[in-house]
Design an enzyme around this catalytic site. Structure first.
Site, mmCIF file in Angstrom:
data_model
loop_
_atom_site.group_PDB
_atom_site.id
_atom_site.type_symbol
_atom_site.label_atom_id
_atom_site.label_comp_id
_atom_site.label_asym_id
_atom_site.label_seq_id
_atom_site.Cartn_x
_atom_site.Cartn_y
_atom_site.Cartn_z
ATOM 1 N N HIS A 42 0.830 -1.205 0.000
ATOM 2 C CA HIS A 42 0.000 0.000 0.000
ATOM 3 C C HIS A 42 0.866 1.258 0.000
ATOM 4 O O HIS A 42 0.351 2.364 0.155
ATOM 5 C CB HIS A 42 -0.894 0.035 1.243
ATOM 6 N N ARG B 293 -15.834 -9.350 1.410
ATOM 7 C CA ARG B 293 -17.199 -9.169 1.897
ATOM 8 C C ARG B 293 -18.174 -9.437 0.743
ATOM 9 O O ARG B 293 -18.322 -10.546 0.303
ATOM 10 C CB ARG B 293 -17.368 -7.771 2.504
#
Length: 299
Positions: A112, A262
């Protein structure tokens, strides 16, 4: 208590408390020994990074990965360069057991780290390629909201949606400011050894994206290969395979939950943002990113 109040700031970016401020400031990642053939997935957290890594893993069976038990994961570059401690005893053991320099090429990595703190100038010199993934930031925020509520049982989350929106807009969440993070990486192209992909493109036509990435890596695939990649990297498959791509202590997340995967859909932000929140987001985030790079997905 605000989210991520224990973060620290370097070069305008917020880093998590298990990062080492001195290592970030001294650009310790510049000293990492990259190898020709390394491929690095880069993206702001919750932009589809995990899915992209799993797609790449499925594309080829010869990746150099961190292998521990049944898990095979991409090398997490921050752990190898910027950490001062680990959020999980298993992660610590994992990193100390699997020496990065011993992982055979081609190594698959993920990070990241913002472009301004990453040694982009080394990519061509070292024969390293980056695949940068971006995603509509409203969906990024929804995904992050649920991730932090599960991760470490919500230790870094207030659980309050309004607070989460404000923290993102005011650059108080980890790795913000989003506009600068995504904007800087998105302006790099093939001439920099960087390939651009969006989460939305992957959802709309994964076979086409896989073909483009294979061409970028100069490793073409057959139609049968591409069909296999698509079949084996669905949300349903990944949701039930957490232990195969991430090593964690059992107490890090609530039993039965998978914070890494998710719904995996586009546009879920519409079920969470109020009209006022969406308009504020548009004025603070949307207008800025459109002025930097109109190709970044935004609704």
């Amino acid at each position: 208590m605000a989210q991520f109040e224990s973060c620290f700031v370097v070069d305008g970016y917020r880093f998590l408390p298990y990062h080492d401020k001195a290592k970030v400031e001294s650009r310790a990642v510049d000293k990492f020994k990259f190898k020709p053939g390394d491929v690095i997935v880069v993206g702001f957290p919750k932009s589809g990074n995990t899915w992209l890594v799993e797609v790449l893993k499925a594309m080829y069976n010869d990746w150099g990965l961190e292998k521990y038990g049944e898990a095979e994961s991409a090398v997490f570059l921050e752990e190898r360069t910027l950490y001062k401690n680990y959020f999980s005893d298993k992660r610590k053991e994992f990193v100390e057991t699997v020496k990065c320099e011993d992982i055979p090429s081609p190594r698959l990595m993920r990070t990241h780290i913002p472009a301004t703190l990453f040694p982009c100038h080394l990519l061509k010199d070292k024969g390293v390629k980056v695949i940068h993934i971006s995603r509509n930031p409203k969906d990024v925020l929804v995904s992050a909201y649920y991730f932090w509520k599960s991760w470490a049982h919500g230790a870094l989350s207030t659980g309050d949606w309004e607070q989460t929106v404000n923290d993102f807009i005011e650059d108080r969440q980890a790795f913000t400011p989003w506009v600068r993070h995504v904007g800087d990486w998105s302006l790099k192209g093939i001439e920099d050894n960087v390939f651009q992909v969006t989460y939305e493109e992957m959802k709309q036509g994964l076979p086409r994206v896989v073909t483009k990435m294979a061409n970028f890596l100069h490793r073409p695939l057959t139609e049968e290969d591409i069909d296999r990649v698509v079949r084996t990297t669905t949300v349903e498959v990944m949701r039930n395979s957490l232990s195969k791509f991430l090593v964690l202590d059992d107490d890090i997340i609530p039993e039965g939950e998978n914070p890494m995967v998710r719904k995996g859909i586009v546009g879920d932000w519409k079920n969470h943002f109020t009209v006022a929140q969406s308009e504020l987001f548009d004025s603070k985030i949307g207008e800025k990113i459109r002025s930097i790079n109109p190709n970044i997905p935004y609704q």
